[in-house]
Write an enzyme that holds these catalytic residues in place. Structure first.
Site, short mmCIF file in Angstrom:
data_model
loop_
_atom_site.label_atom_id
_atom_site.label_comp_id
_atom_site.label_asym_id
_atom_site.label_seq_id
_atom_site.Cartn_x
_atom_site.Cartn_y
_atom_site.Cartn_z
N ASP A 1 -6.47 13.94 20.49
CA ASP A 1 -7.94 13.91 20.42
C ASP A 1 -8.55 14.51 21.68
OD1 ASP A 1 -9.97 11.76 18.67
OD2 ASP A 1 -10.74 12.88 20.37
N GLU B 1 -10.62 10.33 2.80
CA GLU B 1 -10.27 9.35 1.76
C GLU B 1 -10.51 9.86 0.34
OE1 GLU B 1 -11.85 5.51 2.72
OE2 GLU B 1 -10.65 5.37 4.54
N ARG C 1 -9.76 -4.15 11.73
CA ARG C 1 -10.54 -3.43 10.70
C ARG C 1 -10.05 -3.78 9.30
NH1 ARG C 1 -10.91 2.46 13.26
NH2 ARG C 1 -12.72 2.19 14.60
N LYS D 1 -0.30 -0.99 9.97
CA LYS D 1 -0.28 -0.60 11.35
C LYS D 1 0.77 -1.37 12.14
CE LYS D 1 -5.38 -0.16 11.76
NZ LYS D 1 -5.59 1.14 11.41
#
Ligand SMILES: *[C@@H]1O[C@H](CO)[C@@H](O)[C@H](O)[C@H]1NC(C)=O
Ligand SMILES: *[C@@H]1O[C@H](CO)[C@@H](O)[C@H](O)[C@H]1NC(C)=O
Length: 439
Positions: free
Chosen positions: A167, A331, A389, A412
């Site tokens: 990033d 998505e 999340r 995750k």
């Protein structure tokens, strides 16, 4: 005979004796070297390992043993007492391991040979089948250098090729550390273009596209592409992934379903992208593809021809242009292209071809609102780690269920939530890599 030999040795002067010791040393080194050259390929006729002792030698050298007193074999088999021990350990702050920093990696990668040895990278292919079936990886990351390096190690094979998208917002030292790690391998590189990834915006797709373009241009003759993020970890060995990919028979694999109606506004309205993605009142035209939008997620398994088409097919390019001002295109973009007849490896739009995240191979995720008692109809058991999340960050207690699933990767993982889970998965996968069976 041996007696006489011994008497002779006793008569040697110190210099001759030293020479004798050196000779013995040299001979054992030679023998070691020879035995390490043994062939690891499976015998394709019988499916049996050619040389078990050879395999043991390699495994002793390259095994990733979990630290502490835990028994990963028991944890993976679902032994609740053993899992409880790791949960108690996680509560003791003093026991928490300090994670490796960017500086640590900058230091140890100064000598690549030592780095690969210390971290136990497998730098040779284990079978001809894998050697002849290279995989391309697009890895989109932004922080947590140790987790990235452990993920890379767990999927690293010399015949594969790895593109890393760092990033634009990541720190300079993070970028430097990733560059340093990549520079130790001929088949690991940083993407030529970098994005600043804004959550739910087009930039998430663009990051993968940057890597995909570099990978299509790479000289490696890879067959399939798999994308990962920094919190993924594999559930399968490279050999298992290759077998799974071959069974796809040239099709892509991912979640692709009829979208729930509440998601439709995500592509029916124009969104403004600033620090986050904001809906406007402006309605968009319908997509340039003459098929409905399908919903899925950002993690996909793609054939090389599919990836090539992204940069060549003009309608697909128009579709991607159209998607740039929508909410979370990652998505639905892949999920929709997977149903577009012009895309190589796609499947028909008929609902019989709908694939849920649980039926797909790409990624296993536990969504908090779906967790529950499987005897009462829940799709998966309750998370044993923590939620972030609304997604489960796995704990050691999740492993037994995870390894029984068909997915290549799970999401995750985080060593700050449960390092035991990752350590046991590392030990399990490394054992399976060499022995082809469970720990
Ligand atoms: C771990 O547990 C298994 C199964 O109970 C046992 O066979 C194995 O010896 C144990 N390993 C260690 C290192 O204690
Ligand atoms: C990839 O190759 C194509 C065709 O040779 C070229 O136009 C393009 O600029 C290359 N992309 C990158 C990122 O190097």
């Amino acid at each position: 005979m041996l007696h006489m030999f011994w008497r002779k040795i006793q008569k040697l002067n110190p210099n001759q004796f030293l020479l004798f010791l050196f000779l013995i040393f040299f001979l054992t080194m030679m023998m070691n070297y020879k035995s390490l050259e043994c062939k690891l390929d499976y015998n394709s006729q019988t499916g049996h390992v050619r040389s078990e002792s050879c395999r043991n030698l390699y495994y002793q050298d390259l095994k990733l043993e979990a630290s502490g007193k835990k028994n990963c074999s028991r944890i993976i088999r679902g032994d609740q007492d053993e899992v409880r021990k790791t949960m108690i350990d996680n509560l003791i702050v003093a026991n928490r391991r300090v994670l490796a920093t960017e500086r640590d990696y900058l230091e140890i990668t100064k000598n690549c040979r030592n780095f690969k040895k210390l971290k136990k990278y497998v730098t040779f292919s284990l079978s001809d089948e894998e050697r002849n079936f290279p995989i391309a990886y697009s890895m989109v990351i932004h922080d947590n250098i140790e987790m990235f390096e452990r993920l890379l190690r767990s999927i690293y094979m010399p015949q594969n090729v790895y593109c890393i998208h760092v990033d634009m917002k990541s720190s300079q030292t993070f970028h430097e550390a990733v560059k340093a790690i990549a520079s130790c391998f001929p088949n690991v590189f940083i993407s030529s273009k970098r994005e600043s990834v804004v959550y739910a915006s087009w930039s998430r797709v663009q990051a993968d596209l940057n890597c995909m373009e570099d990978l299509v241009n790479s000289s490696v003759d890879w067959k399939y592409l798999i994308n990962t993020c920094g919190t993924d970890f594999p559930l399968k060995t490279n050999a298992e992934i290759v077998k799974g990919l071959k069974l796809l028979n040239g099709k892509n694999n991912m979640e692709s379903e009829k979208p729930p109606s509440y998601k439709k506004r995500r592509w029916e309205y124009h969104y403004e992208i600033k620090d986050n993605v904001v809906q406007t009142k402006i309605k968009k035209t319908s997509s340039p593809l003459n098929i409905p939008i399908f919903s899925g997620n950002a993690y996909v398994v793609l054939t090389r021809d599919f990836v090539k088409s992204l940069f060549e097919n003009s309608i697909v390019k128009q579709f991607m242009e159209w998607a740039k001002d929508t909410y979370s295109p990652d998505e639905y973009l892949w999920a929709t292209l997977q149903r577009f007849p012009e895309m190589p490896g796609s499947v028909p739009i008929h609902m019989k071809y709908d694939t849920s995240d649980l039926a797909a191979l790409a990624r296993l995720v536990k969504w908090q609102h779906l967790e529950g008692d499987m005897e009462h109809g829940a799709p998966y058991p309750v998370c044993n780690g923590k939620h972030r999340r609304q997604v489960c960050v796995y704990g050691a207690g999740d492993l037994n269920w995870l390894v029984q699933q068909h997915h290549f990767f799970a999401n995750k993982f985080d060593p700050r939530v449960d390092d035991h889970a990752i350590q046991c998965l590392e030990e399990y996968l490394r054992y399976k890599l060499f022995y082809g069976k469970n720990l």
